[in-house]
Structure formats: structure tokens, C-alpha cells
Enzyme design. Sequence first.
Site, PDB file in Angstrom:
ATOM      1  N   GLU A 152      82.406 -31.231 -14.011  1.00 44.19           N
ATOM      2  CA  GLU A 152      81.380 -30.160 -13.961  1.00 44.19           C
ATOM      3  C   GLU A 152      80.715 -29.474 -12.479  1.00 44.19           C
ATOM      4  O   GLU A 152      79.168 -29.876 -11.945  1.00 44.19           O
ATOM      5  CB  GLU A 152      79.991 -30.823 -14.258  1.00 44.19           C
ATOM      6  CG  GLU A 152      80.088 -31.240 -15.591  1.00 44.19           C
ATOM      7  CD  GLU A 152      78.741 -31.802 -16.761  1.00 44.19           C
ATOM      8  OE1 GLU A 152      77.989 -31.728 -15.906  1.00 44.19           O
ATOM      9  OE2 GLU A 152      78.449 -32.185 -18.002  1.00 44.19           O
ATOM     10  N   GLU A 346      82.957 -35.308 -22.754  1.00 47.45           N
ATOM     11  CA  GLU A 346      81.307 -36.305 -22.754  1.00 47.45           C
ATOM     12  C   GLU A 346      81.126 -35.354 -23.936  1.00 47.45           C
ATOM     13  O   GLU A 346      81.333 -34.000 -24.588  1.00 47.45           O
ATOM     14  CB  GLU A 346      80.904 -35.696 -21.747  1.00 47.45           C
ATOM     15  CG  GLU A 346      81.223 -36.716 -20.550  1.00 47.45           C
ATOM     16  CD  GLU A 346      79.934 -36.256 -19.650  1.00 47.45           C
ATOM     17  OE1 GLU A 346      78.619 -35.923 -19.257  1.00 47.45           O
ATOM     18  OE2 GLU A 346      80.645 -36.322 -18.029  1.00 47.45           O
TER      19      GLU A 346
HETATM   20  C1  BG6 Z   1      77.142 -34.573 -18.499  1.00 45.37           C
HETATM   21  C2  BG6 Z   1      76.968 -35.541 -16.961  1.00 45.37           C
HETATM   22  O1  BG6 Z   1      76.239 -33.398 -17.794  1.00 45.37           O
HETATM   23  O2  BG6 Z   1      75.577 -34.698 -18.802  1.00 45.37           O
HETATM   24  C3  BG6 Z   1      76.604 -37.093 -17.101  1.00 45.37           C
HETATM   25  O3  BG6 Z   1      78.370 -35.580 -16.640  1.00 45.37           O
HETATM   26  C4  BG6 Z   1      74.691 -36.906 -17.552  1.00 45.37           C
HETATM   27  O4  BG6 Z   1      76.434 -37.511 -15.182  1.00 45.37           O
HETATM   28  C5  BG6 Z   1      75.261 -36.345 -18.885  1.00 45.37           C
HETATM   29  O5  BG6 Z   1      74.866 -38.316 -17.414  1.00 45.37           O
HETATM   30  C6  BG6 Z   1      73.687 -36.298 -19.566  1.00 45.37           C
HETATM   31  O6  BG6 Z   1      73.201 -35.716 -18.734  1.00 45.37           O
HETATM   32  P1  BG6 Z   1      71.645 -35.939 -17.819  1.00 45.37           P
HETATM   33  O7  BG6 Z   1      71.413 -34.266 -17.092  1.00 45.37           O
HETATM   34  O8  BG6 Z   1      70.034 -35.765 -18.858  1.00 45.37           O
HETATM   35  O9  BG6 Z   1      72.121 -36.773 -17.452  1.00 45.37           O
END
Ligand code: BG6
Length: 439
Positions: A152, A346
Site C-alpha cells: 500500500e 487483505e
Molecule cells: C491495511 C493495512 O490498509 O489496513 C493493515 O495493510 C491494516 O496494516 C489494515 O492493519 C487496517 O487498517 P487500519 O488503518 O484501521 O489499521
Amino acid sequence: MRYGVGSSGFQIEGKEGRSLSVWDLYLEKEGTLDGSDPSYGTDFLKCYKEDIALAKDLGISDFRFGVSYSRVISEDGSFNKRGIRFYKDLAQAIKEAGLRPVCTLYHWDLPQIYENEGGWTKRDMAYRFASYARFLSESFGDLVSSYVTFNEPQCFLGLGYQKGLGHAPDTEHDYEAMLRSVHHVLLGHALASEAIRKRNPKAEILFVNTADIPLPIRKGDLSLERALSKMLFSIPKDARSFYTESLFLDPLYFGSYPAEIRERSSLSFVEEGDMELIHKGKPDALALNIYTGHYYDLDKEGKVVEVREEEGPKSPLSWLNFHPLALYYGPKYFYLRYGAPILITENGGCYDDRLEEGKIHDPDRINYLSSYLDALKKAKKEGVPVLGYYYWSLTDNLEWKEGVSKRFGLVYVDYKKGCLRIPKDSYFAYRDIIAKDKD
Ligand code: BG6
């Protein structure tokens, strides 16, 4: 389908035994939003075998883990032998469990020593990253054959290199310096891919993008769908320029920056041979982190306008709306533009989990998981080559600036009891979904 789970080093390992990263400094300065101490993660350094056993029992095939760059690079810039030993043991344990280790080389936590020298704004960073990738892939040898170079860039550059957007290192750069940083990340990816392939010609190499998917308010309205896909791959003029898709993917898939970028900048930092090299670094599949989307319609003049569409249970994270069709339209739009197979690296739901008599009942997460997976399977059925799906995340973890109270895991972590693990109802639901899927 390849089913898996994902994680990242910084979010589960804690600080012990590694050098300082940009995220350490940022959280030291700003604190976490829930006041939790970011130093310990989920005690993964000690519990990794237990976590791998839980992953194996899910029936998944892929275990995505992230290397914490600052565990491999010491404060003086040398390689940290104890750090690499840990990742080799980890990869070995994943393999012994019969799972495919998918190794992310860069999940946001740049060693602070590199940020002090200008981080990604400097071309040197691309070469440093490549030598780190070379060192790791040589150390892993045949243990690892799937790599994600970057996770990302929309976040670590788009949010981290503009002030006040809640991401480390929280520095301010002008438009040209931002573009230069994007170029260095792409160059770093290409050089790292070359280095990995030298050691392991058959390695799968990925570059992970994240996207908020524009969703049509009506089904079957092809002109609306076309307008939304065009919007997804266009590049706004403001700060959002760097939270976009084609800026990163066009150079990799087509060998050039999008026209909007070429009109706005002379791209003076692009050296001879760079674009060919970047194009050669085209990833083996389009790896996407997709969590959510927003609904749109066309107004009377044919302009795209956002329309509010509330669906499903609310998440404690304001950006995370429950919109399962993101996993239908997202893969479709990306496949139509780039013609590459799709791997969802993810996707996951964050809800307020409550521990009741030693159990976590999380029907909202089960609903999230099954609805998103249904949407993905629909896209697959309609001809989008979907390679797999990784749930984020196996366990709860340190959600960056949010702290540990925002939980995505299939497995609950009881931080008060030495990071005790408790599989949630969603863990068993994911296991059932995988067992039933014969595809
Ligand atoms: C993704 C990331 O964008 O979102 C993860 O790759 C992250 O590392 C996940 O844990 C959840 O997002 P956030 O910003 O709520 O921690």
C-alpha cells in the site's frame, strides 16, 4: 482458490531486538488513540508457533507475514543476524505446517536511519531496498517463493508523506517530491524483483495496492459502471493524487506514468532505462487490499456524484463501511484495465468484540466475511481470474495509530493475560467456508 490470512511485522512483533522505525517515532510523539502501549504487539516473537498452528487448523494454504525492515537493519545500517534468524525460523515453521509463506518486505515501517537521510524522496533508497531484498531472498533460499515487495504505497506515501493524515513519518513534501518518491518506490520494486529472481527465477512477486471501490447505485447500468471505473483510475489534482491506483500500476503494467501525471510534471527524476526496468517488474498477479467502497450515481449532466448508501452493521472505524460489492466490482474494474489475475491480499472486518465466558461471538464479522467472499466468488464466476483471498488478520493486532482496541482478528488476543489467544466464532466460520469450497 488460495485461502490465507495476513499479518505485518510491526503490528504483532513489538519493539524488542530491532532498531527504530518511523512508526516508533511517530507513535512516541503522537501516542495511540486508545492510549495503549505500542511496544509489545501481540508477543508474536514468542507465540508464532501457536499462531501458525491456529492458521494451519483453519485449512488455509497461504500465510502472509511481514518482515519488519528495522529488525533486519541495525542502527548502524548493517544487517542484523538475529533478526534474519527469526524470519528464517518463522518461514521454516510456516513451511513445516504445510503452508505457503508469503513474505511482505515492506509494510510501512521504514528504519528511521533511512528517513533521516530523506527516505523515499532519495533515489538511493531504491538501491538500499533492493540490497535488503537480495539479502533476505538469499537468506531464505528455497524457504520462500512468494514475495510482496510493497504494501500500500497509497498509505505510506500518500498519507505518510503529507502532514496530518495520521501516518508515519508525517512529513510534508511538495507535489514533485511526492512524485519522485513514488518513482523511487517503483524503482525499488523493480530492482528488488530482479534481485529475488536471480536467486529464485520461479518466485512469485507481488506489489500490493489498496483501493476504496466506487460502487454503482444501480445494478446493470453499464454507463454508470464505465464512469466509475474511469474515476477509479483517474488522478485528482489535489493531495488525493497519491491515494490512487494508476499512478502505481500504469508504470508497472504499461511502462509509463498516466497522462495526467505526464502533463503535470516533467518527471525530471526519471533516468534513462528506468521505465523499461519498472515495466519489467510487472508483478505476477494484481494483489489488492480491498475493505470497502462508496456508492455513486450520475447526475443530470452525466457527472459522477456520491450518494449515501448505508448497509449492514457499523464498524468502530469510520472509513470501514460494510459494502461487500467492493469485492465484486473492485476485481472486475482492475481486471478489465490490467488484464492480470487478482489476488486479494487483505480484506477484513473490525468490530467491538466482547469476551463473554471465554468466548467471542462475532456475528457481524461472520456476516462481513461471508458476504465479501460471496461477492468475490460472483466476480470469479463471471470470468475474473481470482487466485485467492487472504483474511486480515489471523489475530487482533496493533492497528497503527488506533492502538490495540480496534480488532480485526479471527483470533482474539487477550492483552491482559500475556496475549492469550482465543479463536472467535468467525475463526470457525472461515474454517467451514474453506472446508466447503472444493474449488
Ligand atoms: C491495511 C493495512 O490498509 O489496513 C493493515 O495493510 C491494516 O496494516 C489494515 O492493519 C487496517 O487498517 P487500519 O488503518 O484501521 O489499521
